[in-house]
Design a protein around this motif. Sequence first.
Motif, PDB file in Angstrom:
ATOM      1  N   CYS A   1      33.014  27.769  41.230  1.00 12.21           N
ATOM      2  CA  CYS A   1      34.139  28.490  41.794  1.00 12.21           C
ATOM      3  C   CYS A   1      34.259  28.123  43.289  1.00 12.21           C
TER       4      CYS A   1
ATOM      5  N   CYS B   1      33.256  31.890  45.123  1.00 10.39           N
ATOM      6  CA  CYS B   1      32.252  32.334  45.018  1.00 10.39           C
ATOM      7  C   CYS B   1      30.707  31.690  44.608  1.00 10.39           C
TER       8      CYS B   1
ATOM      9  N   CYS C   1      37.162  31.162  39.435  1.00 10.02           N
ATOM     10  CA  CYS C   1      36.415  31.555  38.430  1.00 10.02           C
ATOM     11  C   CYS C   1      37.680  32.552  37.721  1.00 10.02           C
TER      12      CYS C   1
ATOM     13  N   CYS D   1      39.187  36.281  42.348  1.00  8.01           N
ATOM     14  CA  CYS D   1      37.874  36.231  42.574  1.00  8.01           C
ATOM     15  C   CYS D   1      37.783  36.553  44.036  1.00  8.01           C
TER      16      CYS D   1
ATOM     17  N   ASN E   1      32.417  39.777  43.663  1.00 12.13           N
ATOM     18  CA  ASN E   1      32.834  40.167  42.459  1.00 12.13           C
ATOM     19  C   ASN E   1      31.648  41.053  41.536  1.00 12.13           C
TER      20      ASN E   1
END
Length: 159
Positions: free
Chosen positions: A64, A67, A119, A123, A135
Amino acid sequence: MKILLKNITENLMNYEGSIECDNLINNGDEIDFIEPMKFIGTLKKGMDFVEISGKVISKFTTNCHLCGEKTEKELEFEIFETYRREPGEEEYPLVGDEIDFDDMILENFRLNLPVKILCKDDCKGICTKCGKNLNVEKCNCSNIEKTNPAFDVLNKLIK
Ligand SMILES: [Zn+2]
Ligand SMILES: [Zn+2]
């Protein structure tokens, strides 16, 4: 995904195939294919050309953009390409008695990849101060600069 020209037995033929591809790096993102890409569509044959048209389905994992967590993605895209003995602009050369579609499909895959892969749409990314994955857990850092007292008021409102 390869086909011998003589196996295109009709002018317009339904065709399905799979494309085995190695993992690749796209703009610094590592793309790991979970399974071969699938093509479902048609092949059209003329005197000196073959047209391929249909959709490609791919499944892969990558990190991602916000993150950094590994995330599983599915990407579907349309292709329409022409192979010709004397290719024009944006056409592929038709050489010999066989076509190998893999490089062309991979090129289309790269073109269709989103610039930022997340993701999930919302996010929350990683806290730039403490590095926690937001998250998963909240942190107590505030990303709003505290130099201006007006921001403190805003901060309280947000909480
Ligand atoms: Zn994420
Ligand atoms: Zn933090």
